[in-house]
Each structure stands twice: as C-alpha cells, then as structure tokens.
Design a protein around this motif. Structure first.
Motif, short mmCIF file in Angstrom:
data_model
loop_
_atom_site.label_atom_id
_atom_site.label_comp_id
_atom_site.label_asym_id
_atom_site.label_seq_id
_atom_site.Cartn_x
_atom_site.Cartn_y
_atom_site.Cartn_z
N UNK A 41 0.84 -1.20 0.00
CA UNK A 41 0.00 0.00 0.00
C UNK A 41 0.87 1.25 0.00
N UNK A 42 1.95 1.23 0.77
CA UNK A 42 2.85 2.39 0.84
C UNK A 42 3.54 2.63 -0.50
N UNK A 43 3.99 1.55 -1.13
CA UNK A 43 4.66 1.71 -2.42
C UNK A 43 3.69 2.19 -3.50
N UNK A 44 2.44 1.73 -3.41
CA UNK A 44 1.42 2.20 -4.34
C UNK A 44 1.17 3.69 -4.14
N UNK A 45 1.09 4.10 -2.88
CA UNK A 45 0.89 5.52 -2.58
C UNK A 45 2.07 6.35 -3.07
N UNK A 46 3.28 5.85 -2.87
CA UNK A 46 4.48 6.56 -3.32
C UNK A 46 4.49 6.70 -4.84
N UNK A 54 7.17 12.41 0.43
CA UNK A 54 7.64 11.84 1.68
C UNK A 54 7.87 10.34 1.52
N UNK A 55 8.61 9.77 2.43
CA UNK A 55 8.90 8.34 2.38
C UNK A 55 7.68 7.54 2.87
N UNK A 56 6.86 7.11 1.94
CA UNK A 56 5.62 6.40 2.29
C UNK A 56 5.89 5.09 3.02
N UNK A 57 6.96 4.38 2.66
CA UNK A 57 7.25 3.10 3.32
C UNK A 57 7.62 3.33 4.78
#
Length: 106
Positions: A41-46, A54-57
């Motif tokens: 999910x974080x990588x998709x957001x990034x 910002x660093x989503x991960x």
C-alpha cells in the motif's frame, strides 16, 4: 482516530482475519501478510505521488507499529455441532472445511 475511521478499519480487519482463518494461515504467516500489505500500500501511494514525496514506506512502518498499541478484542464463534467437531478429529479434510465455513469473526 475518529469513530468513523475506526469502524472502517475494523471492518477491513475483520474481513482480513476471516480470510486468514478460512485459509488456515498460522499467526506468523498472517503477520507477514499484514506487513507485506502495508508495504505494498505504501509503495502504491508513493508511486501515485502521495505525501508530496515523503517516504511512504517509512510512514507505513511507523503506522503499523503504532497499530500494535491499539487495544483489540477478538471473539470467534462457530456454528458447527459438537458431533461435527469430533468427526473432524479423524478427518483432516472435514476439519479444513469446518474451519473455513464454520466460524464467524465478531
């Protein structure tokens, strides 16, 4: 977290835990799945440009760790008869079927 957000998150968690029960994952496998889902999910957001670069991960990791501090109560009920449970002891396929279809998360 407000009540509405908590209810939405609770509904997602309930569905995920139900899937974990139905699939017969161990708790270690379930935790790994949650971690992978958080990272995905974080990588998709990034990739979508979330949080202005910002660093989503890193944020996802922090949120995941903070979630461990939230009080959680789980109650699993089954709708199987006593006899079915005894039969399942001798039949692994029946035990799997009962686990997948005979429990409900509250």
């Amino acid at each position: 977290m407000d009540d509405e957000t908590g209810e939405k998150i609770g509904a997602v968690v309930a569905k995920l835990v139900q899937q974990i029960i139905e699939l017969g994952l161990t708790w270690e496998e379930a935790v790994a799945a949650f971690g992978l889902a958080a990272r995905a999910a974080a990588q998709t957001a990034a990739s979508a440009g979330a949080d202005g670069g910002k660093d989503c991960v890193s944020i996802a990791r922090q949120q995941l760790m903070e979630a461990f501090e939230i009080d959680v109560r789980v109650m699993v009920t089954t709708n199987q008869s006593e006899g079915a449970g005894e039969e399942a002891d001798d039949n692994p396929l029946l035990a799997t079927a009962l686990r997948r279809h005979g429990s409900k998360l509250h």
